[in-house]
Design a protein around this motif. Structure first.
Motif, PDB file in Angstrom:
ATOM      1  N   GLN A   7       0.801  -1.218   0.000  1.00 61.70           N
ATOM      2  CA  GLN A   7       0.000   0.000   0.000  1.00 61.70           C
ATOM      3  C   GLN A   7       0.839   1.277   0.000  1.00 61.70           C
ATOM      4  O   GLN A   7       0.390   2.311  -0.488  1.00 61.70           O
ATOM      5  CB  GLN A   7      -0.933   0.016   1.214  1.00 61.70           C
ATOM      6  N   LEU A   8       2.042   1.215   0.561  1.00 60.32           N
ATOM      7  CA  LEU A   8       2.821   2.438   0.727  1.00 60.32           C
ATOM      8  C   LEU A   8       4.004   2.582  -0.218  1.00 60.32           C
ATOM      9  O   LEU A   8       4.566   3.663  -0.325  1.00 60.32           O
ATOM     10  CB  LEU A   8       3.337   2.542   2.168  1.00 60.32           C
ATOM     11  N   ARG A  15       1.862  11.737  -0.595  1.00 58.74           N
ATOM     12  CA  ARG A  15       0.641  10.950  -0.406  1.00 58.74           C
ATOM     13  C   ARG A  15       0.907   9.676   0.388  1.00 58.74           C
ATOM     14  O   ARG A  15       0.103   9.279   1.226  1.00 58.74           O
ATOM     15  CB  ARG A  15      -0.015  10.633  -1.738  1.00 58.74           C
ATOM     16  N   SER A  16       2.039   9.042   0.111  1.00 57.90           N
ATOM     17  CA  SER A  16       2.382   7.816   0.843  1.00 57.90           C
ATOM     18  C   SER A  16       2.639   8.106   2.319  1.00 57.90           C
ATOM     19  O   SER A  16       2.251   7.329   3.183  1.00 57.90           O
ATOM     20  CB  SER A  16       3.615   7.155   0.225  1.00 57.90           C
ATOM     21  N   GLN A  18       1.308  10.546   4.058  1.00 59.93           N
ATOM     22  CA  GLN A  18      -0.006  10.797   4.667  1.00 59.93           C
ATOM     23  C   GLN A  18      -0.761   9.490   4.897  1.00 59.93           C
ATOM     24  O   GLN A  18      -1.371   9.292   5.943  1.00 59.93           O
ATOM     25  CB  GLN A  18      -0.819  11.740   3.785  1.00 59.93           C
ATOM     26  N   LYS A  19      -0.701   8.608   3.915  1.00 59.74           N
ATOM     27  CA  LYS A  19      -1.396   7.329   4.036  1.00 59.74           C
ATOM     28  C   LYS A  19      -0.775   6.475   5.140  1.00 59.74           C
ATOM     29  O   LYS A  19      -1.475   5.760   5.847  1.00 59.74           O
ATOM     30  CB  LYS A  19      -1.355   6.587   2.699  1.00 59.74           C
ATOM     31  N   GLU A  22      -2.215   7.033   8.379  1.00 56.91           N
ATOM     32  CA  GLU A  22      -3.557   6.477   8.503  1.00 56.91           C
ATOM     33  C   GLU A  22      -3.532   4.963   8.736  1.00 56.91           C
ATOM     34  O   GLU A  22      -4.401   4.418   9.406  1.00 56.91           O
ATOM     35  CB  GLU A  22      -4.366   6.758   7.236  1.00 56.91           C
TER      36      GLU A  22
END
Length: 126
Positions: A7-8, A15-16, A18-19, A22
């Motif tokens: 996912q990262l 963006r990665s 920030q994700k 999360e």
């Protein structure tokens, strides 16, 4: 761990990062970074760099950057130089020097030196 890396790994740095904030709980972030740092895989170490940035784990920067010498590679060069440009660490110049010193004396090594220079000079917005 595999799912987290999947996912990262891709996508822009910002963006990665920030994700990452999360997907990983703050109390687990340091342990995840340590596990990824111990990996010999470059994708895992790129994701570790993004987690260090996301959670401000400055004390994890140097151990992560030191792993570059075991396998200098394009994507880790970009990620580690971007991390050093973004995170305020007191030994930043020394760590950039370690990245540069780990580059082989070859055309690929020259490419990596250029990658490190460009990434460390660029904004981590990309």
């Amino acid at each position: 761990m595999r799912n987290l890396v999947a996912q990262l790994y891709g996508g822009s740095w910002r963006r990665s990062v920030q994700k990452a904030a999360e997907l990983v709980q703050a109390e687990e972030a340091e342990q995840v970074v340590q596990d990824l740092t111990r990996s010999s895989g470059w994708r895992e170490r790129v994701v570790a760099a993004k987690l260090v940035s996301a959670f401000g784990l400055r004390h994890c920067v140097a151990p992560l950057v030191r792993t570059f010498a075991a396998g200098p590679e394009n994507y880790t060069a970009i990620a580690f130089a971007t991390l050093l440009a973004e995170v305020d660490v007191p030994d930043k110049d020394q760590l950039l020097g370690q990245l540069r010193a780990a580059c082989p004396d070859s055309s690929y090594g020259k490419h990596l030196l250029e990658v490190i220079q460009n990434a460390s000079a660029a904004s981590p917005e990309s």
